[in-house]
Motif scaffolding. Sequence first.
Motif, PDB file in Angstrom:
ATOM      1  N   GLY A   1       0.821  -1.202   0.000  1.00  0.00           N
ATOM      2  CA  GLY A   1       0.000   0.000   0.000  1.00  0.00           C
ATOM      3  C   GLY A   1       0.852   1.247   0.000  1.00  0.00           C
ATOM      4  N   ASN A   2       0.184   2.383  -0.090  1.00  0.00           N
ATOM      5  CA  ASN A   2       0.880   3.660  -0.182  1.00  0.00           C
ATOM      6  C   ASN A   2       1.008   4.325   1.179  1.00  0.00           C
ATOM      7  OD1 ASN A   2       1.144   3.474  -2.977  1.00  0.00           O
ATOM      8  ND2 ASN A   2      -0.838   4.451  -3.342  1.00  0.00           N
ATOM      9  N   VAL A   3       2.171   4.894   1.417  1.00  0.00           N
ATOM     10  CA  VAL A   3       2.424   5.715   2.597  1.00  0.00           C
ATOM     11  C   VAL A   3       2.428   7.171   2.143  1.00  0.00           C
ATOM     12  CG1 VAL A   3       4.075   6.288   4.412  1.00  0.00           C
ATOM     13  CG2 VAL A   3       3.762   3.908   3.709  1.00  0.00           C
ATOM     14  N   PRO A   4       1.692   8.051   2.819  1.00  0.00           N
ATOM     15  CA  PRO A   4       1.650   9.449   2.368  1.00  0.00           C
ATOM     16  C   PRO A   4       3.015  10.111   2.435  1.00  0.00           C
ATOM     17  CG  PRO A   4       0.620   9.217   4.519  1.00  0.00           C
ATOM     18  CD  PRO A   4       0.866   7.831   4.014  1.00  0.00           C
ATOM     19  N   SER A   5       3.207  11.077   1.567  1.00  0.00           N
ATOM     20  CA  SER A   5       4.506  11.748   1.476  1.00  0.00           C
ATOM     21  C   SER A   5       4.844  12.532   2.737  1.00  0.00           C
ATOM     22  CB  SER A   5       4.510  12.689   0.266  1.00  0.00           C
ATOM     23  OG  SER A   5       3.457  13.642   0.367  1.00  0.00           O
ATOM     24  N   ILE A   6       3.832  12.915   3.517  1.00  0.00           N
ATOM     25  CA  ILE A   6       4.098  13.713   4.719  1.00  0.00           C
ATOM     26  C   ILE A   6       4.238  12.849   5.970  1.00  0.00           C
ATOM     27  CG2 ILE A   6       2.964  15.772   3.823  1.00  0.00           C
ATOM     28  CD1 ILE A   6       0.502  15.038   5.418  1.00  0.00           C
ATOM     29  N   ALA A   7       4.237  11.525   5.819  1.00  0.00           N
ATOM     30  CA  ALA A   7       4.384  10.637   6.979  1.00  0.00           C
ATOM     31  C   ALA A   7       5.768  10.812   7.598  1.00  0.00           C
ATOM     32  CB  ALA A   7       4.162   9.189   6.565  1.00  0.00           C
ATOM     33  N   THR A   8       5.877  10.476   8.875  1.00  0.00           N
ATOM     34  CA  THR A   8       7.146  10.638   9.578  1.00  0.00           C
ATOM     35  C   THR A   8       8.235   9.755   8.974  1.00  0.00           C
ATOM     36  OG1 THR A   8       8.224  10.517  11.742  1.00  0.00           O
ATOM     37  CG2 THR A   8       6.549   8.858  11.269  1.00  0.00           C
ATOM     38  N   ASP A   9       9.459  10.256   9.030  1.00  0.00           N
ATOM     39  CA  ASP A   9      10.605   9.477   8.568  1.00  0.00           C
ATOM     40  C   ASP A   9      11.474   9.022   9.740  1.00  0.00           C
ATOM     41  OD1 ASP A   9      11.507  11.934   9.332  1.00  0.00           O
ATOM     42  OD2 ASP A   9      12.511  12.425   7.443  1.00  0.00           O
ATOM     43  N   GLU A  10      10.969   9.223  10.960  1.00  0.00           N
ATOM     44  CA  GLU A  10      11.713   8.819  12.151  1.00  0.00           C
ATOM     45  C   GLU A  10      11.423   7.360  12.501  1.00  0.00           C
ATOM     46  OE1 GLU A  10      13.883  10.681  13.621  1.00  0.00           O
ATOM     47  OE2 GLU A  10      13.465  12.581  12.601  1.00  0.00           O
TER      48      GLU A  10
ATOM     49  N   GLY B   1     -10.270  24.487  12.982  1.00  0.00           N
ATOM     50  CA  GLY B   1      -9.586  23.792  14.062  1.00  0.00           C
ATOM     51  C   GLY B   1     -10.318  22.575  14.572  1.00  0.00           C
ATOM     52  N   LEU B   2     -11.298  22.085  13.806  1.00  0.00           N
ATOM     53  CA  LEU B   2     -12.083  20.927  14.224  1.00  0.00           C
ATOM     54  C   LEU B   2     -11.583  19.631  13.595  1.00  0.00           C
ATOM     55  CD1 LEU B   2     -15.640  22.542  14.039  1.00  0.00           C
ATOM     56  CD2 LEU B   2     -14.153  22.288  16.033  1.00  0.00           C
ATOM     57  N   ALA B   3     -10.668  19.724  12.660  1.00  0.00           N
ATOM     58  CA  ALA B   3      -9.983  18.560  12.094  1.00  0.00           C
ATOM     59  C   ALA B   3      -8.489  18.835  12.193  1.00  0.00           C
ATOM     60  CB  ALA B   3     -10.407  18.328  10.644  1.00  0.00           C
ATOM     61  N   TRP B   4      -7.717  17.820  12.542  1.00  0.00           N
ATOM     62  CA  TRP B   4      -6.307  18.013  12.860  1.00  0.00           C
ATOM     63  C   TRP B   4      -5.398  17.269  11.894  1.00  0.00           C
ATOM     64  CZ3 TRP B   4      -6.290  17.084  18.904  1.00  0.00           C
ATOM     65  CH2 TRP B   4      -7.033  18.110  19.513  1.00  0.00           C
ATOM     66  N   LYS B   5      -4.176  17.724  11.863  1.00  0.00           N
ATOM     67  CA  LYS B   5      -3.123  17.018  11.140  1.00  0.00           C
ATOM     68  C   LYS B   5      -2.594  15.916  12.055  1.00  0.00           C
ATOM     69  CE  LYS B   5       1.262  17.905   8.703  1.00  0.00           C
ATOM     70  NZ  LYS B   5       2.248  17.239   9.584  1.00  0.00           N
ATOM     71  N   THR B   6      -2.618  14.677  11.566  1.00  0.00           N
ATOM     72  CA  THR B   6      -2.213  13.535  12.390  1.00  0.00           C
ATOM     73  C   THR B   6      -1.033  12.785  11.782  1.00  0.00           C
ATOM     74  OG1 THR B   6      -3.800  12.076  11.261  1.00  0.00           O
ATOM     75  CG2 THR B   6      -4.572  13.233  13.239  1.00  0.00           C
ATOM     76  N   SER B   7      -0.402  13.361  10.789  1.00  0.00           N
ATOM     77  CA  SER B   7       0.730  12.702  10.139  1.00  0.00           C
ATOM     78  C   SER B   7       1.934  13.632  10.144  1.00  0.00           C
ATOM     79  CB  SER B   7       0.361  12.309   8.703  1.00  0.00           C
ATOM     80  OG  SER B   7      -0.113  13.432   7.986  1.00  0.00           O
ATOM     81  N   GLY B   8       3.112  13.029  10.145  1.00  0.00           N
ATOM     82  CA  GLY B   8       4.339  13.820  10.143  1.00  0.00           C
ATOM     83  C   GLY B   8       5.017  13.829  11.501  1.00  0.00           C
ATOM     84  N   ASN B   9       6.232  14.340  11.520  1.00  0.00           N
ATOM     85  CA  ASN B   9       7.017  14.357  12.757  1.00  0.00           C
ATOM     86  C   ASN B   9       6.371  15.200  13.848  1.00  0.00           C
ATOM     87  OD1 ASN B   9       8.938  12.763  11.479  1.00  0.00           O
ATOM     88  ND2 ASN B   9      10.194  14.511  10.841  1.00  0.00           N
ATOM     89  N   ASP B  10       5.654  16.253  13.453  1.00  0.00           N
ATOM     90  CA  ASP B  10       5.051  17.138  14.445  1.00  0.00           C
ATOM     91  C   ASP B  10       3.773  16.572  15.043  1.00  0.00           C
ATOM     92  OD1 ASP B  10       3.781  17.323  12.015  1.00  0.00           O
ATOM     93  OD2 ASP B  10       3.340  19.461  12.178  1.00  0.00           O
ATOM     94  N   ALA B  11       3.304  15.421  14.557  1.00  0.00           N
ATOM     95  CA  ALA B  11       2.069  14.826  15.074  1.00  0.00           C
ATOM     96  C   ALA B  11       2.326  13.542  15.858  1.00  0.00           C
ATOM     97  CB  ALA B  11       1.110  14.540  13.920  1.00  0.00           C
TER      98      ALA B  11
END
Length: 343
Positions: free
Chosen positions: A65-74, A267-277
């Motif tokens: 499957g596909n992993v989004p481009s903004i997913a964490t790389d840690e 502000g009722l939907a959040w970013k849940t992907s990436g290092n900051d999430a």
Amino acid sequence: MNCLIFPWALWLLMTLATNLHADTTTNATDPLCADAELWSGKLVTDICWSCLFPIRAAGASLGGGNVPSIATDEKFCFCTDPMGIPQLGMTVGLWNPARLIEIVRNPWCSPALGGHKISASNVRLISTTGKADFDASEMSFFNYHYFAFPLTIMLDLFWDGRCNSDGYRDFDLLYVSELDPTWNSDLLAFFTSPETALFANPVAISACVADAAAAATGNPLDALFWCAGAWGHMYPLSGISPTSYGTDPRITSLLVTRATAALHRRGLAWKTSGNDALCGGTIYPFIPKSQYRLSMFYPVAETESNHVIGETTFKWGAGRTYPGPGEDHLYLLWRWQDCCVGL
């Protein structure tokens, strides 16, 4: 005396139960408010379970499957506990069916709730599919209802505190467009998203061709946040849109995306992907399109795959609607969740 009262009480109880069943059955088969049979065997058979994959743990992927481009790389991470003490963990990422969004013609009608109406109808909010007659009827309008739908948590398939960034653990109604005056007015919607004026020009609109091409390959362009790929323009963030004849999966998918974008803005939907999430969701005013995928649940479910925002309906939308009850659409909103699981 008791022997006389009991038969009458039993008769009254059976009469009330019969009338209630008849009312429920009649409402469930109402073509203006269909029953999606969400709480039935379809909860198992009409879900794309393979769409949960890939699951990433410490940078290693399980399943295709596909992993989004903004997913964490840690691979490893630190988050603080309630006492403020840092804790070591490993990163985990997966696709979660997090929301259920229904696009309906009849105001307050909820196919997800068995075809029942949440409230009395308002004539001013009745939807239209449009007729594409090159006049005012070219525009369509639908209402939407936005539900929390953390399916993996409800079924006890997967759960960790940090992997549930918004805290919802059960099915819940979060938002209804009938109470939102900006949803049925392009002018009011403009005041909540004034950047609309920046993208109402041929140059900005032509850039959406690139987004449509990228979405066709499964990689929508987050930088072009004003585009919804092959589905159309993201702005204005309202339920009014140009249409073809009848209810089109392209139009209802566009409205699902606009609704999600509008909730991000508030502000009722959040970013849940990436290092900051990794330690919790973050407020993000523009929709991160690559974080989401959609699959139709009703009227004709996508059970083998889901699709990215803006992906052409030629790939997934054929035969997904039919006249009458099939003109209300339910979509599962899949959300990529990056989190830090304690070791």
